[in-house]
Design a protein around this motif. Structure first.
Motif, short mmCIF file in Angstrom:
data_model
loop_
_atom_site.label_atom_id
_atom_site.label_comp_id
_atom_site.label_asym_id
_atom_site.label_seq_id
_atom_site.Cartn_x
_atom_site.Cartn_y
_atom_site.Cartn_z
N THR A 231 0.80 -1.17 -0.16
CA THR A 231 -0.06 0.01 -0.04
C THR A 231 0.99 1.27 0.09
OG1 THR A 231 -1.78 1.16 1.13
CG2 THR A 231 -0.19 0.17 2.47
N LEU A 232 0.13 2.64 -0.03
CA LEU A 232 0.98 3.58 0.30
C LEU A 232 0.84 4.41 1.26
CD1 LEU A 232 0.45 4.99 -3.47
CD2 LEU A 232 2.48 3.91 -2.47
N PHE A 233 1.59 4.61 2.13
CA PHE A 233 1.24 5.52 3.60
C PHE A 233 1.63 6.94 3.10
CE2 PHE A 233 2.57 2.69 7.17
CZ PHE A 233 1.55 1.42 6.82
N ASN A 234 0.26 7.78 3.36
CA ASN A 234 0.32 9.18 3.28
C ASN A 234 0.40 9.54 1.38
OD1 ASN A 234 0.71 10.10 5.83
ND2 ASN A 234 2.91 9.78 5.45
N GLY A 235 -0.34 8.36 1.07
CA GLY A 235 -0.41 8.62 -0.81
C GLY A 235 1.03 8.64 -1.30
N GLN A 236 2.03 8.15 -0.60
CA GLN A 236 3.29 8.53 -1.38
C GLN A 236 4.48 7.43 -1.19
OE1 GLN A 236 4.24 10.94 -3.86
NE2 GLN A 236 2.19 11.62 -3.64
N ASN A 237 4.04 6.90 0.09
CA ASN A 237 5.31 5.94 0.53
C ASN A 237 4.90 4.30 0.41
OD1 ASN A 237 7.06 8.19 1.26
ND2 ASN A 237 5.51 8.30 3.02
N PRO A 238 5.52 3.63 -0.41
CA PRO A 238 5.29 2.20 -0.49
C PRO A 238 5.66 1.58 0.82
CG PRO A 238 6.33 2.89 -2.58
CD PRO A 238 6.74 4.20 -1.40
N ARG A 239 4.73 0.57 1.12
CA ARG A 239 4.98 -0.29 2.17
C ARG A 239 4.37 -1.88 1.79
NH1 ARG A 239 5.97 3.55 6.75
NH2 ARG A 239 6.13 1.58 8.27
N LEU A 240 5.13 -2.62 2.39
CA LEU A 240 4.77 -4.28 2.05
C LEU A 240 3.79 -4.59 3.29
CD1 LEU A 240 7.53 -6.09 0.84
CD2 LEU A 240 6.02 -4.59 -0.25
N VAL A 241 2.62 -4.88 3.10
CA VAL A 241 1.63 -5.28 4.34
C VAL A 241 1.42 -6.75 4.31
CG1 VAL A 241 0.89 -2.94 4.29
CG2 VAL A 241 -0.43 -4.60 2.85
N GLU A 242 1.65 -7.66 3.37
CA GLU A 242 1.52 -9.09 3.49
C GLU A 242 2.46 -9.64 2.55
OE1 GLU A 242 0.06 -12.37 1.31
OE2 GLU A 242 -0.41 -10.34 0.50
N ILE A 243 2.88 -10.89 3.07
CA ILE A 243 3.82 -11.72 2.35
C ILE A 243 3.23 -13.21 2.51
CG2 ILE A 243 6.12 -12.66 1.86
CD1 ILE A 243 7.07 -9.94 2.99
N LYS A 244 3.10 -13.92 1.45
CA LYS A 244 2.38 -15.29 1.59
C LYS A 244 1.47 -15.52 2.57
CE LYS A 244 6.24 -17.32 1.96
NZ LYS A 244 7.47 -18.64 2.32
N GLY A 245 0.32 -14.48 2.77
CA GLY A 245 -0.62 -14.34 3.72
C GLY A 245 -0.38 -14.06 5.12
N ILE A 246 0.90 -13.78 5.28
CA ILE A 246 1.21 -13.29 6.81
C ILE A 246 1.47 -11.83 6.73
CG2 ILE A 246 3.20 -13.50 8.28
CD1 ILE A 246 4.03 -16.04 7.19
N PRO A 247 0.85 -10.99 7.76
CA PRO A 247 0.84 -9.77 7.89
C PRO A 247 2.14 -9.21 8.30
CG PRO A 247 -0.96 -10.76 8.87
CD PRO A 247 -0.21 -11.77 8.60
N ILE A 248 2.66 -7.96 7.72
CA ILE A 248 3.90 -7.52 7.90
C ILE A 248 3.84 -5.94 7.79
CG2 ILE A 248 4.86 -7.79 5.63
CD1 ILE A 248 7.46 -8.83 7.22
N ASP A 249 4.61 -5.17 8.04
CA ASP A 249 4.67 -3.49 7.79
C ASP A 249 6.15 -3.34 7.56
OD1 ASP A 249 4.38 -0.71 7.54
OD2 ASP A 249 3.58 -0.69 9.65
N ALA A 250 6.42 -3.36 6.36
CA ALA A 250 7.96 -3.04 6.04
C ALA A 250 8.15 -2.03 4.71
CB ALA A 250 8.58 -4.51 5.69
N LYS A 251 8.98 -1.18 4.89
CA LYS A 251 9.44 -0.38 4.01
C LYS A 251 10.78 -0.89 3.51
CE LYS A 251 11.37 4.27 3.27
NZ LYS A 251 11.95 5.51 4.09
N LEU A 252 10.77 -0.89 1.81
CA LEU A 252 11.97 -1.49 1.43
C LEU A 252 13.08 -0.46 1.14
CD1 LEU A 252 10.37 -3.84 -1.31
CD2 LEU A 252 11.11 -4.49 0.93
N GLY A 253 14.52 -0.97 1.52
CA GLY A 253 15.44 -0.25 1.39
C GLY A 253 16.38 -0.85 0.27
N THR A 254 17.81 -0.26 0.07
CA THR A 254 18.39 -0.82 -1.30
C THR A 254 18.84 -2.10 -0.78
OG1 THR A 254 19.22 1.35 -1.50
CG2 THR A 254 20.42 -0.32 -2.25
N HIS A 255 19.30 -2.51 0.50
CA HIS A 255 19.62 -3.84 0.76
C HIS A 255 18.77 -4.43 1.78
CE1 HIS A 255 23.28 -3.28 -1.26
NE2 HIS A 255 23.33 -2.08 -0.76
N MET A 256 17.99 -5.45 1.40
CA MET A 256 17.18 -6.13 2.52
C MET A 256 17.58 -7.74 2.60
SD MET A 256 15.20 -3.64 2.98
CE MET A 256 13.64 -4.68 3.95
N LEU A 257 17.40 -8.15 3.82
CA LEU A 257 17.50 -9.47 4.15
C LEU A 257 16.02 -10.15 4.45
CD1 LEU A 257 20.43 -9.73 6.64
CD2 LEU A 257 20.20 -10.19 4.41
#
Length: 525
Positions: A428-454
């Motif tokens: 989704t977009l937070f404040n209409g501008q910032n992308p955030r992941l909110v679900e992965i494989k049915g599991i809720p999460i709240d994550a902003k993606l940066g350049t390097h992610m594990l």
């Protein structure tokens, strides 16, 4: 500053528009293919008419080219497949010469019906052969269109003004549109059987090449007349000559030919032929219109990302472009995330748009999702080439829109089916501008993606987070964000961790060796 090359003769207004919009422009008409190939690499845009041949070889040398604009309708001179593969947008200007071409077709029909070219030549030669030139009226005759797009519709309107009955064959003409135009939609064989005058207004494709041939002439009524101001190759010229000689066809008016420039042609010299040298768009107004339009379209694309009249990607208006921009970033991240997790062949991609996202022009967003999905597997994939690549690889792509919002006011959900599993990721977009992941494989999460992610999937067991933190410390990996999610206590869990720099392959292997870890990957965005 973007840089554009105008490689054909064009109204000076095109260069004026580019300069006024802040785009650098070079005007170099008449270049040889080798000269064009040598210089094309320095340009972001190419504006052409019909003389320049943007072949696969030219396109291969165009390392910086982002867009090709055709000042006119036909793009026979542009290798669209090669351009698409290289991620180059191809545009035309389908409206700039519509009226001019339609008027020319009607003029040709009138000249053919009243034998005006012959009568003119005879009279100016000092003859007075009044009884020789017997014509036919247009009123009450059946004017048949093959192709009823912009130009065909304009020609239909003018034929109706002459009190002609208008019928049309066009697979893409809806019954509602036909009714609005006052045109009777018919099948091709019915058109051939009923037409007094047949006017062609369709592109030249594999499906339309030779659409009027010997077999078609056999289905027509005696005394039919044919007008072609569209594309050479739509009419089989050899078959037309035979049909005229047999008396089946009373005459033909041709502005286009199978081979151009047509300095020699078996039809030339026949009294039943009216011929002009591809003049359909040759009016002062049309030349200015298409030049201005192509310059505006190329400028809009290079400066704002707006896409108008593109032939190989969805259109994006200047108004839509800023609204779509944050969604484009989200779409690319979702696609890239899923693509980097994919280790086997992709069978299908499903993109669901919910809430505010469903109200948008989603075609370009879907293209960007596909770009993200395919980029980890292929080089030089972009939003132009990605849909074509997906089709070539038999990847089923579907869009689903849910206009009512769910848990979020706006949401994009990507579901990827591979040879081994189905995986989903939502954002989704937070404040209409910032992308955030909110679900992965049915599991809720709240994550902003940066350049390097594990990205780590693991069994939800006590002590694992401590072990993971210790491993990160030993790697001297500085944590920017740390995001966790789980399906249920003791079930599947996910850790998505942003770090300041890339981690070593050995570190990833050590993570994978932990008994709790199911999957561990280093992702880049």
């Amino acid at each position: 500053m973007p840089k554009v090359l105008i490689s054909d003769k064009m109204s000076p207004r095109a260069a004026e528009v580019f300069k006024a919009r802040g785009v650098e422009v070079d005007v170099k008409p008449g270049m040889t293919p080798d000269e064009l190939k040598a210089c094309i690499g320095q340009y972001d845009g190419l504006a052409v008419r019909s003389a320049t041949k943007a072949t696969a070889e030219i396109i291969a040398a165009a390392d910086n080219l982002k867009v090709i604009g055709r000042a006119g309708i036909g793009v026979d001179n542009i290798d669209i497949k090669a351009a698409t593969a290289k991620g180059i947008v191809v545009m035309n200007t389908p409206f700039g010469n519509s009226i001019t071409t339609a008027e020319h077709a009607i003029s040709m029909m009138m000249a053919l019906a009243r034998q005006l070219p012959l009568a003119n030549a005879s009279t100016q030669a000092g003859k007075w052969e009044k009884s020789r030139f017997m014509g036919v009226e247009l009123m009450g005759k059946t004017f048949a269109l093959i192709g009823c797009g912009n130009i065909g519709a304009a020609a239909a309107d003018r034929a109706q003004g002459l009190k002609m009955k208008v019928i049309a064959y066009d697979p893409y003409l809806s019954p509602e549109r036909a009714k609005d135009l006052g045109v009777e939609k018919v099948e091709l064989d019915d058109l051939f059987a009923r037409a007094d005058f047949i006017s062609l207004h369709t592109p030249l494709t594999d499906a339309t090449r030779g659409i009027i041939n010997a077999e078609a002439f056999a289905k027509m009524k005696d005394g039919v007349r044919v007008i072609n101001c569209a594309r050479g190759g739509l009419v089989d010229e050899a078959a037309l000559k035979v049909a005229i000689e047999s008396g089946k066809v009373a005459g033909a008016a041709l502005d286009v030919f199978e081979v151009e420039p047509a300095k020699e042609n078996p039809l030339f010299g026949m009294e039943q032929i009216v011929a002009t040298p591809h003049l359909g768009a040759s009016t002062t107004e049309a030349q200015v219109n298409v030049a201005v339009q192509v310059a505006e379209q190329l400028s809009d694309y290079l400066l704002t990302g707006a896409v108008v009249n593109a032939l190989n990607m969805p259109s994006v208006s200047a108004e839509e472009a800023p609204k779509l921009r944050p969604y484009m970033k989200l779409a690319e991240q979702l696609g890239s995330f899923a693509g980097q997790l994919t280790q086997t062949g992709i069978k299908s991609v499903s993109i669901e748009y919910e809430g505010q996202a469903a109200e948008l022009n989603t075609k370009p967003l879907t293209a960007i999702v596909l770009q993200g999905v395919l980029s980890p597997q292929l080089e030089a994939v972009n939003m132009v080439s990605a849909p074509a690549i997906a089709k070539e690889r038999d990847i089923d792509v579907s869009e689903i829109k849910h206009e009512r919002p769910g848990a979020y006011q706006t949401l994009i959900k990507l579901t990827l089916t591979t040879e081994t599993q189905t995986r989903s990721v939502s954002g989704t977009l937070f404040n209409g501008q910032n992308p955030r992941l909110v679900e992965i494989k049915g599991i809720p999460i709240d994550a902003k993606l940066g350049t390097h992610m594990l990205y780590i999937t693991n069994k939800d067991e006590p002590g694992f987070i401590g072990k993971l933190g210790t491993a990160l410390g030993a790697e001297k990996a500085n944590i920017a964000t740390f995001n966790l999610g789980r399906a249920e206590a003791g079930g599947d869990a996910i850790a998505l961790i942003e770090v300041d720099s890339a981690v070593s392959d050995a570190f990833i292997e050590n993570l994978r060796a932990m008994p709790e870890v199911v999957q561990a990957l280093h992702l880049t965005f």
